[in-house]
Scaffold this active site. Structure first.
Site, PDB file in Angstrom:
ATOM      1  N   ASP A  37       4.215   7.275  -1.352  1.00 45.53           N
ATOM      2  CA  ASP A  37       3.203   7.139  -2.402  1.00 45.53           C
ATOM      3  C   ASP A  37       1.842   7.670  -1.958  1.00 45.53           C
ATOM      4  OD1 ASP A  37       4.726   6.012  -4.440  1.00 45.53           O
ATOM      5  OD2 ASP A  37       4.515   3.984  -3.631  1.00 45.53           O
ATOM      6  N   TYR A  89       9.637   2.166   9.286  1.00 46.72           N
ATOM      7  CA  TYR A  89       8.263   2.136   8.792  1.00 46.72           C
ATOM      8  C   TYR A  89       7.432   1.176   9.638  1.00 46.72           C
ATOM      9  CZ  TYR A  89       9.202   4.406   4.238  1.00 46.72           C
ATOM     10  OH  TYR A  89       9.513   5.293   3.237  1.00 46.72           O
TER      11      TYR A  89
END
Lengths: 248, 248
Positions: free
Chosen positions: A52, A110
């Site tokens: 994003d 992540y």
């Protein structure tokens, strides 16, 4: 035609996310723009997945096909020399013809960074600043509950498209580390795959637990209910880093 | 009226340097703009010194006079809440009426960061990337020669104004550290004062020594000659951090 596998890093601050969009401004647009100059032909790149707007990457992977006869070193140098400073080509390698950055991936890692109290201007674009103290022990206990194979729908968001979650919402969270050092907390999440906004919603949930606003029992109840819940906040994008994409 | 002493940090990447300029875009412009909103009156701030475009600060100090009756905590909060993310107010304290951010300073500490080989997008705005290996032992020897009281004119630049170096070009470099760790080299310089571009020219000189392009003897000869020399490169601004301003 050769299939090329690229690892890249980017500071997501100034980008409209990974995915190409009308009007440009995405990381994909920037890389495809440079590739077109280097190769002399429009070339589509395929990433392991989107990130994003504002999300960073240290190890995003993408592939593309190109007729290039000068080897990976020269290809890498040619792309690098024309990219903006906020994107780095970490490596370029020849891949097998059936390699696919997204479909060959076996997992992803992540990291999410939380900072307690006012962050310096050098950290602010790379962390979520929270003002209340966090209880790392409570966060660790909650993280342990989230590890493993679960339906993570409660900790995902809808993209607002009809093909949301075509593969279902069950994922295996192989690892969810909470590393607290002074006023900084680093979360590291490894899974076979992640749902949309899953890491940011895990971060939001763990911070809520750390602040005492949610309990580990609440999280378990959310998972069991298997429905998206407004009681979990989505942590802001700038704390999130795509660290690594795992292949066989 | 009370005199206020402020410590601030800023990421210099997007700014036209510290000093106010026609058209805005400087750190001083941004802070004075917010102060005018908070205090309701145009208020000039006075820094310990200017920093050039792209140079960062972790501990820049400035002072200003204001009739503010709500204490330093509320003043700090009011300024903070309206500043861009790239500027941080670290502290606000009441100062003695004769305190002057520039004239009361007894010294300054700067750091300069060098990175050998391609830096990540997260480091690039904060270091000088050099491509050849550096010999830290040679840099250490050269740094030791520069420490102490010398005429540093050779390692300064002209601002192009008539009042260049009104106080002469002799300074005491109390400390010049070279800390090498893998592919990163940090220089730390502390002096009673610095000439224009002195730290960046010291960094340029030390890197040239580390790469074998200049010798420690060359540096000594430059200092003795007491004239600006084109043989020393000025290191780029983004590696430079104003760390601290020292007061009694």
């Amino acid at each position: 035609m050769t299939r090329w596998k690229c690892v890249c890093a980017y500071d997501g601050t100034g980008f409209a996310g990974w995915q190409s969009q009308r009007g440009g401004g995405s990381v994909q647009d920037a890389i495809e723009g440079r590739l077109a100059e280097v190769l002399g032909v429009d070339t589509r790149i395929h990433a392991s997945g989107r990130t994003d707007a504002g999300v960073h990457a240290r190890g995003q992977v993408f592939h593309f096909d190109a007729a290039w006869g000068h080897g990976p070193g020269k290809l890498s140098a040619a792309i690098r020399s024309r990219l903006p400073r906020s994107i780095q080509i970490v490596s370029v390698r020849e891949a097998k013809p059936d390699f696919h950055a997204r479909f060959s991936a076996k997992g992803k890692v992540y990291a999410y960074y939380v900072r307690i109290g006012d962050a310096s201007p050098f950290e602010r674009p790379y962390c979520w600043t929270v003002m209340r103290p966090l209880d790392p022990a409570a966060m660790l206990r909650a993280a342990a509950l989230l590890e493993g194979r679960h339906d993570f729908k409660a900790l995902s968001a809808t993209r607002g498209t009809e093909d949301d979650d075509p593969g279902g919402t069950v994922r295996t969270l192989r690892r969810l580390q909470v590393v607290a050092r002074g006023r900084r907390v680093r979360l590291v999440a490894e899974a076979d795959g992640f749902l949309y906004k899953m890491v940011r919603r895990i971060a939001g949930a763990l911070v809520a637990v750390g602040e005492g606003r949610l309990s580990a029992d609440d999280l378990q109840a959310f998972l069991r209910a298997g429905a998206r819940t407004a009681r979990v906040e989505t942590a802001p994008p700038q704390g999130l880093f795509l660290e690594r994409v795992l292949y066989r």
